[in-house]
Design an enzyme around this catalytic site. Structure first.
Site, PDB file in Angstrom:
ATOM      1  N   GLU A 129       0.595  -1.150   0.131  1.00  0.00           N
ATOM      2  CA  GLU A 129      -0.582  -0.326   0.689  1.00  0.00           C
ATOM      3  C   GLU A 129       0.787   1.661  -0.319  1.00  0.00           C
ATOM      4  O   GLU A 129       0.523   2.126  -0.512  1.00  0.00           O
ATOM      5  CB  GLU A 129      -0.625  -0.087   1.147  1.00  0.00           C
ATOM      6  CG  GLU A 129      -1.980   1.004   1.491  1.00  0.00           C
ATOM      7  CD  GLU A 129      -2.927   1.376   0.096  1.00  0.00           C
ATOM      8  OE1 GLU A 129      -3.050   1.882  -1.068  1.00  0.00           O
ATOM      9  OE2 GLU A 129      -4.378   0.216   0.532  1.00  0.00           O
ATOM     10  N   VAL A 132       2.430   3.720  -3.291  1.00  0.00           N
ATOM     11  CA  VAL A 132       2.265   4.001  -4.695  1.00  0.00           C
ATOM     12  C   VAL A 132       1.934   5.894  -3.735  1.00  0.00           C
ATOM     13  O   VAL A 132       2.310   6.824  -4.656  1.00  0.00           O
ATOM     14  CB  VAL A 132       1.012   3.775  -5.060  1.00  0.00           C
ATOM     15  CG1 VAL A 132       0.046   5.103  -5.655  1.00  0.00           C
ATOM     16  CG2 VAL A 132       0.669   2.051  -5.503  1.00  0.00           C
ATOM     17  N   GLU A 190      15.208  16.044  -3.183  1.00  0.00           N
ATOM     18  CA  GLU A 190      16.521  15.110  -2.985  1.00  0.00           C
ATOM     19  C   GLU A 190      17.207  16.137  -3.657  1.00  0.00           C
ATOM     20  O   GLU A 190      17.595  17.081  -4.359  1.00  0.00           O
ATOM     21  CB  GLU A 190      16.465  13.722  -2.930  1.00  0.00           C
ATOM     22  CG  GLU A 190      15.246  13.159  -2.872  1.00  0.00           C
ATOM     23  CD  GLU A 190      15.487  12.445  -2.175  1.00  0.00           C
ATOM     24  OE1 GLU A 190      16.406  12.575  -1.447  1.00  0.00           O
ATOM     25  OE2 GLU A 190      14.535  11.598  -0.892  1.00  0.00           O
ATOM     26  N   LYS A 205       4.815   4.531 -10.426  1.00  0.00           N
ATOM     27  CA  LYS A 205       3.979   4.032  -9.334  1.00  0.00           C
ATOM     28  C   LYS A 205       2.329   3.743 -10.210  1.00  0.00           C
ATOM     29  O   LYS A 205       1.414   3.324  -9.936  1.00  0.00           O
ATOM     30  CB  LYS A 205       3.653   5.880  -8.472  1.00  0.00           C
ATOM     31  CG  LYS A 205       4.118   5.928  -7.306  1.00  0.00           C
ATOM     32  CD  LYS A 205       4.324   6.913  -6.869  1.00  0.00           C
ATOM     33  CE  LYS A 205       4.831   7.048  -5.575  1.00  0.00           C
ATOM     34  NZ  LYS A 205       5.243   8.149  -5.427  1.00  0.00           N
TER      35      LYS A 205
END
Length: 433
Positions: A129, A132, A190, A205
């Site tokens: 779960e 995504v 990042e 995703k």
């Protein structure tokens, strides 16, 4: 009488892993009551054990393979990131009959089939779960709540970094480079933001969502991908004048080809979205996914799409499910791949285009430009000219047409003498005309 503890191995102690361990420890009694048996952390795999991690030192190990193979480990939580090492560890765990919870979207987007086959063969659970959209529950609704329905489309904003950047550009008028730098300072981007800003993260995703929604194995390589690095403040200003904003969208949908063949599309790109569309108001680092099903209609899932605690929430939800299955002898849902639909090439998809170009400011320019669209049966919806002289800019918005025809049109525009430069090409989503 206390039931036999269920042993948990945690691979990784970064932002997500740390929150998983903290919440498990602080709420141990609640988890035991929800599951029927206590959860016991058997070990935590880290790269280095010679520094303070804020957890009992005896739990730390730099040998994740040994930890995964221990007989007292029933469930493995993988929050390492990367692909090669996690792949080996997850496969090893599944082959040994241990349930696995992972938040690793890159791993799943490439090797879902291999991992699902290993889980099915050993009758182990594989839950993901958190892979995504962070805390947003979308995988389980697609796999379970909508298992009796036919899902036709899944579309959404599934990357918080890009949504933060586009939202900030829209609000402040700052350019892309400036806003990306600010996102880095605030911890939203990042040090190397490529995976986010070029759409790779969202594509992973999208592959997972398409696989689940359409009962077909889809990998990241099947997903058409564009990033946001070419979006300008001028694009956002023009979008406002068209009552739109710009979002990086992941879109997965069923389509029917002109020959009547059912196909699926999986694509990621920045697009103009009308302000009255539910995704237009999703700002900052938030995510949202809209699901369209035949019986259920339109459903929207909204919330924190990233971060240690939100992602840990999704991981722990999976952990409770896997632990209950261990305690009661049940199993989680298996991979559903019966449909085996083909992924349509991007050129076959019907889209709308927004094209912004710098043009010569002289008579006949509009007619010359319009002729290129007409040659390829692309109907024009809106034309706007901004500025004059050397700064003249022409903005064209089309009606629906095959993406291949639109792409060919843009290529031809770049060859025209009256077109100085094609500055931006974006698609328009959320309309049907």
């Amino acid at each position: 009488m206390t039931s036999k503890p269920i042993g948990v191995a945690v691979l990784g102690l970064g932002n997500v892993g740390s929150e998983v361990v903290r919440i498990l420890t602080e709420n141990a009694e609640d988890f035991e009551a929800r599951i029927g048996a206590p959860l016991e952390i058997r070990g935590i795999a880290v790269r280095r054990v010679d520094c303070d991690r804020g957890v009992p030192a005896e739990l730390l190990t730099d040998d994740p393979a040994e930890l995964v193979g221990r007989d007292d480990v029933d469930i493995v939580v993988e929050v390492l990131g990367g692909i090669d090492i996690p792949r080996k560890l997850v496969l090893s765990a599944l082959e040994k009959g241990k349930s696995v919870i992972t938040a690793n979207k890159a791993l799943l987007a490439e090797y879902t089939g291999e991992l699902a086959d290993a889980a099915e063969k050993s009758r182990a659970d594989l839950y993901f779960e958190a892979a995504v959209a962070g805390a947003i529950p979308v995988v389980r609704p697609l796999m379970q709540s909508l298992a009796g329905d036919r899902v036709n489309k899944v579309a959404g904003i599934v990357n918080g970094t890009t949504n933060f950047i586009l939202s900030a550009m829209d609000e402040t008028g700052a350019d892309y480079a400036e806003t990306l730098a600010e996102a880095g300072r605030l911890g939203y981007a990042e040090a190397d933001p490529t995976a986010d800003v070029e759409g790779y993260d969202a594509a992973s995703k999208a592959a997972i969502l398409a696989s689940i929604a359409f009962h077909t194995r889809v990998t990241a390589g099947d997903v058409y991908r564009e990033g946001i690095s070419k979006i300008t403040s001028d694009d956002l200003e023009t979008a406002k004048s068209l009552d739109c904003t710009i979002k990086l969208l992941a879109i997965c949908e069923r389509i029917v080809t002109p020959k009547g063949k059912e196909r699926i599309s999986a694509r990621v790109y920045p697009a103009l979205v009308p302000l009255n569309h539910p995704l237009a108001s999703v700002n900052g680092a938030f995510n949202a996914v809209v699901v369209e099903a035949e019986a259920a209609g339109r459903l929207m899932f909204y919330g924190q799409g990233a971060g240690g605690a939100p992602t840990a929430s999704a991981v722990l939800g999976d952990l409770v499910m896997a632990a209950r299955n261990k305690f009661y002898g049940g199993r989680g849902p298996l991979e559903s791949k019966y449909a085996k639909l083909k992924v349509a090439p991007m050129g076959d998809i019907l889209t709308r285009y927004y094209v912004s170009m710098q043009v010569a400011d002289k008579p006949g320019v509009l007619a010359t430009v319009a002729a290129e669209f007409s040659k390829r049966d692309v109907s024009i919806s809106t034309v706007r000219q901004q500025g004059s002289g050397d700064g003249a800019r022409l903005v064209v918005v089309t009606h629906l047409a095959a993406d291949s025809a639109l792409s060919d049109t843009v290529a031809s525009l770049e060859q025209l003498d009256v077109v100085v430069h094609v500055a931006s090409v974006l698609r328009l989503e959320g309309t049907t005309v």
